[in-house]
Design an enzyme around this catalytic site. Structure first.
Site, PDB file in Angstrom:
ATOM      1  N   CYS A 185      19.050   4.288  15.723  1.00 25.78           N
ATOM      2  CA  CYS A 185      19.373   3.543  14.446  1.00 25.78           C
ATOM      3  C   CYS A 185      17.407   2.374  14.789  1.00 25.78           C
ATOM      4  O   CYS A 185      17.088   2.769  16.209  1.00 25.78           O
ATOM      5  CB  CYS A 185      19.970   2.306  14.122  1.00 25.78           C
ATOM      6  SG  CYS A 185      19.683   0.543  15.271  1.00 25.78           S
ATOM      7  N   ASP A 238       9.854  -6.836  -2.888  1.00 27.26           N
ATOM      8  CA  ASP A 238       8.851  -7.352  -2.161  1.00 27.26           C
ATOM      9  C   ASP A 238       8.997  -9.079  -2.876  1.00 27.26           C
ATOM     10  O   ASP A 238       9.870  -9.397  -3.990  1.00 27.26           O
ATOM     11  CB  ASP A 238       8.158  -6.931  -2.776  1.00 27.26           C
ATOM     12  CG  ASP A 238       6.311  -7.307  -1.850  1.00 27.26           C
ATOM     13  OD1 ASP A 238       5.904  -6.627  -1.417  1.00 27.26           O
ATOM     14  OD2 ASP A 238       6.018  -8.304  -0.925  1.00 27.26           O
ATOM     15  N   ASN A 260       6.751  -5.421   8.960  1.00 28.42           N
ATOM     16  CA  ASN A 260       6.915  -6.154   9.424  1.00 28.42           C
ATOM     17  C   ASN A 260       7.841  -6.229  10.529  1.00 28.42           C
ATOM     18  O   ASN A 260       9.307  -5.139   9.617  1.00 28.42           O
ATOM     19  CB  ASN A 260       7.130  -8.186   9.122  1.00 28.42           C
ATOM     20  CG  ASN A 260       7.424  -7.969   8.196  1.00 28.42           C
ATOM     21  OD1 ASN A 260       8.880  -8.223   8.553  1.00 28.42           O
ATOM     22  ND2 ASN A 260       7.474  -8.204   7.210  1.00 28.42           N
ATOM     23  N   CYS A 307      -6.976  -9.572   9.708  1.00 29.08           N
ATOM     24  CA  CYS A 307      -7.509  -8.702   9.211  1.00 29.08           C
ATOM     25  C   CYS A 307      -6.805  -7.765   9.736  1.00 29.08           C
ATOM     26  O   CYS A 307      -7.600  -7.144   9.804  1.00 29.08           O
ATOM     27  CB  CYS A 307      -8.503  -9.565   8.459  1.00 29.08           C
ATOM     28  SG  CYS A 307      -8.615  -7.536   6.938  1.00 29.08           S
ATOM     29  N   GLY A 324       0.574  -0.762   0.161  1.00 30.55           N
ATOM     30  CA  GLY A 324       0.325  -0.262  -0.264  1.00 30.55           C
ATOM     31  C   GLY A 324       0.793   1.516   0.035  1.00 30.55           C
ATOM     32  O   GLY A 324       0.288   2.022  -0.649  1.00 30.55           O
ATOM     33  N   ASN A 358      12.370 -13.096  -0.228  1.00 33.58           N
ATOM     34  CA  ASN A 358      11.948 -12.302   0.674  1.00 33.58           C
ATOM     35  C   ASN A 358      13.320 -12.375   1.791  1.00 33.58           C
ATOM     36  O   ASN A 358      14.041 -12.930   1.809  1.00 33.58           O
ATOM     37  CB  ASN A 358      10.945 -13.178   1.628  1.00 33.58           C
ATOM     38  CG  ASN A 358      11.722 -13.015   3.508  1.00 33.58           C
ATOM     39  OD1 ASN A 358      11.813 -11.718   3.798  1.00 33.58           O
ATOM     40  ND2 ASN A 358      10.441 -13.447   4.215  1.00 33.58           N
TER      41      ASN A 358
END
Lengths: 384, 384
Positions: free
Chosen positions: B209, B87, B167, B233, B66, B133
């Site tokens: 950091c 991604d 995440n 969700c 998004g 990933n």
């Protein structure tokens, strides 16, 4: 050869065709194939009580340029019931430095190109387009009639008008229409140098209308010498326009779905990431007679009763926030000022042009828009 | 029949093909056919000295969801030299409530779908995609190598890394890599309830950091009972994500093109349109040894000299703003705090999780990330 062509045609057709079927009812089901799962989750998160009410809302977007196109895109993805788009311009390659339009659309009318993309993105949204200049006499009447009766309930007005135009005349046309109809609307603007923007929520009779005072714009503290206008090509950035559209649609959602606090005025200065807020009271000497009539209506209403001229069908709106009470953010005090009290303007904001002081001392604090040269105004308002 | 099919095929092909040819040099010419006229106008307006330098910049965008997709869209339309997208997810219909992706792209990898759209929008931008990933051991090395050598000058690092991931692990991976390489990066995030977001500019050794302290997030003052997480969700809105991407890219442009003030931390609370700012100093007890090494390097540098590890070729950057001096916005004072002094956190912000106080009094003010349970962290960081 023919088989190959058939195959390619099928492939190309597939790429061009509408990608999903309309959906009857918004579902909260958490599956990858549900385009509304992340919006319906706003209910589970306690942000919105009944998200699906957005399907009952009709919003008019006037101006489908850098701010208006992204505004329409966001509202479409949020699943608004109906969007009515007004513009009379064509897409150009010179618009490609902003979000939404793509180079293949150059030459198409903005409303036509936008409608095609938006329907492709979300076929559940009803899109209506009006390809004319709302400031001409004939078109103004069509515009007025459309927002007065374009709501989703037969004969009812739209729920909100969003101004995303880039000139003074069009803003005044929207202002005139919304004062006459008692329709709430948001004004928005981005500066000619691309580094500031603002939105303003205008509730006829309750807050300053666009004719009440010189409009507020964000003071950028940039050396004015660098702002010489050669009158040809305004700068623009997808960032400033995207943020302004985001502020506009976020406040639209808060207003339509009754969550959070709707800002009366929110500015954005990109140079130092400053976001000034304030509220402007209407001018009791406003030149717009409908504004004065709305002011009288608002003053006569008992204050605990809601001023909901437009939203008669929406009893749930603002049930815990009577609009006569000014919203105050305790961490960043919001200032309330009479429109022409320049000294009361929140730091970081300035009036778009000088207020004219009249001889009559009784009205020394008022501005007569009629006394201002329209060409000067147009030049000055270009910086919005 | 065949003629008809041929005609339709030509039509469909035309609709699908790249809509404009690459442009050798950015022109400031004010014609409708020039996609760069409104950007080059930033020079005439006195905002940017040399806009075309953006073509020499390479930016890595980690996470093309998004926030990341809109970030890539904006940078592409601004004509950045090179974009490197990371991604490993696929586009789903459930993503359609945010800008950029379209329903026909459901099922495609996000980087593949994004690269196609971005190249169509602006063929002048070099797009590189990495579909993996970055938190797995092998992929982390590939990621590190790519940002270390993916710049437009052979063998040089990228000019900036933008984190648009959702995440904790991925943020820590970017943090580790950028500390090791001494690369400046922006962290960004949007809350699980969709009504707040933030960006944070991390300059290894100079500002906190991501491992120095619990990350700062926007305090929303929403009844916590309503925030019960069913762990499935998250809500999202195109508005909040568009505004966060806009803040991220605007500050990226200010940094790359040397105009305005780059914010160290900028938050956004959609409920009341509040945008808190602050600066966090690094933690002298940080668990990341590369962070400690960068802190020593920074401390040893004479302060009037620029800390420009990455931007060695850009002598013009920050020539009037030595980065050791904290930026202060006089109309909205920016607070400077040590990372674990919770009481010094700007009003409207909070730490994402509780700081652990160790027994050793000498380090009572420090946080040991290693002492925090990773699963707890992941749960807590989901609200970013």
């Amino acid at each position: 050869m023919l088989a190959q062509m058939k195959e390619e045609l099928a492939q190309q057709r597939m790429e061009n065709q509408k990608a999903r079927q309309p959906i009857e009812k918004m579902s909260a089901e958490v599956v990858d194939s549900n385009p509304y799962s992340r919006l319906m989750a706003l209910q589970r998160m306690g942000i919105v009580k009944d998200y699906e009410r957005i399907r009952e809302k009709a919003v008019a977007v006037v101006g489908v340029g850098g701010v208006g196109s992204v505004t329409a895109d966001m509202l479409t993805r949020c699943g608004v019931g109906k969007l009515i788009l007004f513009d009379y311009d064509k897409v150009e390659l010179a618009n490609m430095n902003r979000l939404f339009f793509t180079p293949d659309q150059a030459g198409l009318s903005k409303v036509e190109a936008a409608a095609k993309t938006l329907t492709f993105i979300n076929p559940d949204v009803s899109i209506e387009t009006h390809n004319y200049n709302i400031t001409t006499v004939d078109s103004f009447d069509k515009f007025l009639d459309t927002i007065a009766h374009g709501g989703l309930q037969a004969g009812q007005p739209v729920d909100l008008v969003l101004s995303c135009v880039d000139n003074f005349e069009a803003r005044m046309a929207i202002n005139t229409a919304c004062n006459e109809l008692g329709l709430n609307w948001f004004e928005s603007g981005v500066s000619e140098n691309a580094v500031s923007g603002h939105i303003q929520f205008i509730r006829p009779g309750e807050t300053a209308c666009f004719a009440c005072a010189p409009p507020l714009v964000v003071a950028e503290n940039i050396d004015e010498k660098t702002l010489k206008r050669e009158g040809v090509c305004a700068a623009s950035l997808p960032t400033t326009m995207g943020i302004t559209a985001g502020m506009l649609v976020q406040n639209t959602l808060k207003y339509l779905l009754n969550f959070g606090e709707v800002s009366d005025y929110l500015g954005y200065n990109a140079m130092n990431d400053f976001f000034p807020k304030m509220t402007l009271k209407p001018n009791t000497q406003c030149d717009d007679r409908h504004c004065l009539a709305r002011q009288k209506e608002f003053a006569a209403k008992p204050k605990p009763v809601k001023e909901e001229v437009v939203e008669e069908t929406n009893e749930q709106l603002h049930d815990d926030n009577e609009w006569g009470i000014e919203l105050v953010d305790d961490s960043q005090p919001e200032e309330v000022a009479k429109p022409t009290e320049a000294s009361n303007v929140t730091e970081g904001l300035r009036l778009a042009y000088e207020a004219l002081v009249q001889d009559d001392t009784a009205s020394a604090n008022t501005v007569s828009a009629a006394d201002v040269n329209l060409e000067d105004l147009m030049a000055q308002m270009k910086s919005m």
